[in-house]
Write an enzyme that holds these catalytic residues in place. Structure first.
Site, PDB file in Angstrom:
ATOM      1  N   ASN A 116       0.953 -13.521  -4.743  1.00 32.33           N
ATOM      2  CA  ASN A 116       0.862 -14.711  -3.904  1.00 32.33           C
ATOM      3  C   ASN A 116       1.343 -15.909  -4.709  1.00 32.33           C
ATOM      4  O   ASN A 116       0.983 -16.059  -5.873  1.00 32.33           O
ATOM      5  CB  ASN A 116      -0.599 -14.900  -3.463  1.00 32.33           C
ATOM      6  CG  ASN A 116      -0.830 -16.207  -2.743  1.00 32.33           C
ATOM      7  OD1 ASN A 116      -1.195 -17.204  -3.358  1.00 32.33           O
ATOM      8  ND2 ASN A 116      -0.620 -16.202  -1.444  1.00 32.33           N
ATOM      9  N   VAL A 117       2.182 -16.725  -4.093  1.00 27.94           N
ATOM     10  CA  VAL A 117       2.523 -18.027  -4.680  1.00 27.94           C
ATOM     11  C   VAL A 117       2.421 -19.063  -3.569  1.00 27.94           C
ATOM     12  O   VAL A 117       2.839 -18.818  -2.443  1.00 27.94           O
ATOM     13  CB  VAL A 117       3.931 -18.043  -5.329  1.00 27.94           C
ATOM     14  CG1 VAL A 117       3.929 -17.332  -6.666  1.00 27.94           C
ATOM     15  CG2 VAL A 117       4.986 -17.435  -4.421  1.00 27.94           C
ATOM     16  N   GLY A 140      -5.316 -20.161  11.351  1.00 28.72           N
ATOM     17  CA  GLY A 140      -4.088 -19.466  10.974  1.00 28.72           C
ATOM     18  C   GLY A 140      -3.855 -18.259  11.864  1.00 28.72           C
ATOM     19  O   GLY A 140      -4.698 -17.890  12.681  1.00 28.72           O
ATOM     20  N   HIS A 187       0.857  -1.190   0.000  1.00 22.29           N
ATOM     21  CA  HIS A 187       0.000   0.000   0.000  1.00 22.29           C
ATOM     22  C   HIS A 187       0.894   1.241   0.000  1.00 22.29           C
ATOM     23  O   HIS A 187       1.486   1.577   1.023  1.00 22.29           O
ATOM     24  CB  HIS A 187      -0.899   0.023   1.237  1.00 22.29           C
ATOM     25  CG  HIS A 187      -1.892  -1.090   1.304  1.00 22.29           C
ATOM     26  ND1 HIS A 187      -3.003  -1.143   0.481  1.00 22.29           N
ATOM     27  CD2 HIS A 187      -1.957  -2.190   2.094  1.00 22.29           C
ATOM     28  CE1 HIS A 187      -3.704  -2.231   0.771  1.00 22.29           C
ATOM     29  NE2 HIS A 187      -3.088  -2.884   1.734  1.00 22.29           N
ATOM     30  N   HIS A 222      -0.621  -6.715  -5.207  1.00 19.44           N
ATOM     31  CA  HIS A 222      -0.745  -7.945  -4.415  1.00 19.44           C
ATOM     32  C   HIS A 222      -0.125  -9.081  -5.219  1.00 19.44           C
ATOM     33  O   HIS A 222      -0.278  -9.143  -6.442  1.00 19.44           O
ATOM     34  CB  HIS A 222      -2.228  -8.239  -4.154  1.00 19.44           C
ATOM     35  CG  HIS A 222      -2.508  -9.666  -3.783  1.00 19.44           C
ATOM     36  ND1 HIS A 222      -3.095 -10.562  -4.668  1.00 19.44           N
ATOM     37  CD2 HIS A 222      -2.275 -10.360  -2.642  1.00 19.44           C
ATOM     38  CE1 HIS A 222      -3.215 -11.736  -4.064  1.00 19.44           C
ATOM     39  NE2 HIS A 222      -2.727 -11.647  -2.847  1.00 19.44           N
TER      40      HIS A 222
END
Length: 299
Positions: free
Chosen positions: A108-109, A259, A96, A106
């Protein structure tokens, strides 16, 4: 080749290090690391950069969790996973920026494997990256999508259009009838033709994110802005929050598996505002955004 979770984990840890180093080089501020353990199994490294020279907040999270049974969010989607132990690992990040002319990004892997005695493992990769501008610049969108297309080409001509469409479909706010941003790449359940091919693609996505994003940051970070642009940025960040809490499968999976809440919600913008029935002025740059983020072919 048999799936090698250890090899994937080493790549992900190195990817987190590399991306943090690259973002620090642009910003000047350092990431603060918070290592954590999950009571039910696993743990991770959360890294946050706050109030830097360029980024208001950047979070780069590595997690590796495991358990004896799958959560409801996963078995509803894949009933064959019931009764299997699982491992899930990934790097997820959201940036941000301070400047409203610099888009939020953003990436993600991730890798998932579920096993039970006497059965072949069920595994897949997933990931991608997407861009959320507040003010639209065509050259930025073209660069972002061209980088995505180019990293996909070695894996097949049809890969980029397929995963671009998936990204457009996924990052969509049904309750607002609008896209979250201009998309990029999104893939889930990737396990064909084999482990090596899928792992190579995931590595290309992970490494391609900063190639796509950092030139845009450099181009926009010094642009002058005022209260109007800042207020619009904070208002549009509300869409980010709405998507993550209402529609995002990863957020729901993380919360349902027990989580680490602080890490899962690290993607949230540090400041945000909502305004009842907000309508931008006709012909204003703010009004132009709704047209700019509509799905189109950028390359």
């Amino acid at each position: 080749m048999k799936p090698d979770a250890h090899q994937v984990k080493q790549f992900l840890l190195n990817l987190q290090d590399t991306i943090c180093q690259q973002l620090t080089a642009v910003d000047g501020a350092e990431f603060v690391e918070d290592s954590w353990q999950r009571e039910a199994g696993g743990g991770g490294r959360s890294r946050v950069l706050r109030n830097g020279g360029v980024f208001e907040q950047a979070g780069v999270n590595f997690s590796h969790v495991h358990g004896e049974a799958m959560p409801a969010s996963a078995t509803a989607h894949r009933p064959e996973l019931a009764g299997r132990s699982f491992e899930a690992m990934g790097v997820s990040l959201v940036v941000h920026p301070h400047n409203p002319y610099v888009p939020t990004s953003h990436a993600n892997v991730r890798f998932f494997i579920a096993e039970k005695p006497g059965a072949e493992p069920v595994w897949w990769f997933g990931g991608g990256f997407d861009l959320t501008p507040f003010y639209g610049f065509e050259e930025d969108a073209i660069h972002w999508h061209r980088t995505a297309r180019d990293l996909c080409l070695p894996f097949g001509e049809d890969v980029y259009p397929r995963y671009k469409k998936w990204c457009d479909d996924y990052f969509y706010l049904k309750h607002r009838n609008e896209q979250r941003g201009i998309g990029g790449l999104f893939v889930d359940d990737l396990n064909t033709p084999d482990f090596d091919h899928c792992f190579a693609f995931m590595q290309a996505v992970g490494k391609g994110y900063t190639d796509a994003y950092l030139p845009i940051v450099e181009r926009r970070k010094a642009m002058a802005y005022g209260e109007r642009e800042r207020n619009f940025q904070l208002y549009r960040r509300g869409r980010y929050v709405e998507f993550n809490l209402v529609w995002d499968r990863g957020t729901l999976f993380g919360l349902q598996t027990g989580g680490r809440t602080e890490s899962i919600l690290m993607s949230m913008p540090p400041l945000v505002r909502w305004e009842y029935d907000y309508q931008p002025k006709d012909g204003s740059p703010e009004a132009a955004l709704s047209e700019f983020i509509k799905v189109r072919d950028w390359v």
